[in-house]
Design a protein around this motif. Sequence first.
Motif, mmCIF file in Angstrom:
data_model
loop_
_atom_site.group_PDB
_atom_site.id
_atom_site.type_symbol
_atom_site.label_atom_id
_atom_site.label_comp_id
_atom_site.label_asym_id
_atom_site.label_seq_id
_atom_site.Cartn_x
_atom_site.Cartn_y
_atom_site.Cartn_z
ATOM 1 N N ASP A 77 21.109 31.574 17.984
ATOM 2 C CA ASP A 77 21.912 30.385 17.871
ATOM 3 C C ASP A 77 23.339 30.689 17.229
ATOM 4 N N ASP A 99 22.457 23.220 22.922
ATOM 5 C CA ASP A 99 21.008 23.140 23.374
ATOM 6 C C ASP A 99 20.584 23.443 24.646
ATOM 7 N N THR A 100 21.680 23.267 25.609
ATOM 8 C CA THR A 100 21.480 23.788 27.111
ATOM 9 C C THR A 100 21.644 25.181 27.119
ATOM 10 N N ARG A 102 21.023 27.337 24.921
ATOM 11 C CA ARG A 102 19.585 28.269 24.206
ATOM 12 C C ARG A 102 18.667 27.971 25.339
ATOM 13 N N ALA A 103 18.449 26.873 25.810
ATOM 14 C CA ALA A 103 17.530 26.639 26.786
ATOM 15 C C ALA A 103 17.769 27.670 27.962
#
Length: 329
Positions: A77, A99-100, A102-103
């Motif tokens: 992160d 979040d996108t 990291r995914a």
Amino acid sequence: MTMEQELDLSAMSIMDSLVRNDRAHPDWLWRSGALVPWAEASIHVNAVGHASVAAVFEGIKAYVSHDATKLLAFRLDEHLRRLYESARIVRLDIPYGIDTLRAAVIEVIRANAYRDDVYLRPWAFPAGIIQEQMVPAGIACELVVDSWTFQSGLGTERGCRAAVSSWTRINEASMPPRVKAFSNYHNGRLAMIEARENGHDWPILLNERGKVSEGPGACIAIVRDGVVSTPNTTSGILESLTRDTSITLLRELGYTVVERDVDRTELYLADEVFFMGTGWEILPVTWVDGLKVGEGTAGPVVRALDESYAALVRGASDLHAEWLTEIPF
Ligand SMILES: Cc1ncc(COP(=O)(O)O)c(C=O)c1O
């Protein structure tokens, strides 16, 4: 015994051990919202040149856990946050939330079925073909996550010969080194070529004030009389996560770490000198400008740091689990 024979330090062996491509390329990249097969991840030739000058990137490592059950992405992160910071400074709007991203990184690891230590490179670049020399602010950008396996040097006997460069480190008033922009690497590249031509492995760049800044791909620290000193984050350096990790681990090991200006001549008097970076990991500097550092091998402080760092990134210590993102096999 020559310098070369004492440790196998030829430039090629160092390069080889730091980043070795075991696979020519991954099967899958992530590009602007979806996984794409390597062969389909193309752009028009006109999209390089002026368009790519504004591109920013990150370098992240995921290590195989000590029990070989998962990959552990290190400070994922924080690396992604630095990508947004770089993009903000160069005025690129990344159209995805953290979040996108990291995914996306995790998806790339899974899609390529990695079972080895893997280096991940997300990068953002202006989309399309740009004919203007000055890429405008706020332009639409694409985001790609590339990856490749590497051979970690952690826990191995290693070192490098460094030399102070005749090139000055780029600075805040012209090309901010805080931005992880591909363009900034031209400065380090010129310094690296000079160092190699003169028989050294890596350059150490001084900043515009003549103080030590960093190497072309890593921050630097010295040890004198047991005290670790490293240039502070306004010395013309990238705000390195490995530097931050090293400061934290060294303090936990009981060492005093000071962030301050470091003079060139302190490199000559230091008991130990070492580089810190995601790519280079913890890399002892065993010669500076033809002078042996300490005994000419890794010293006790850098060895302790290397051990602690290796245990941390492989999840073998119970310290700083918050820095590890687990991706089970
Ligand atoms: C110029 C420069 N300085 C420092 C670093 C170290 O930064 P980090 O530890 O976050 O990888 C890098 C790493 O890629 C770098 O390119």
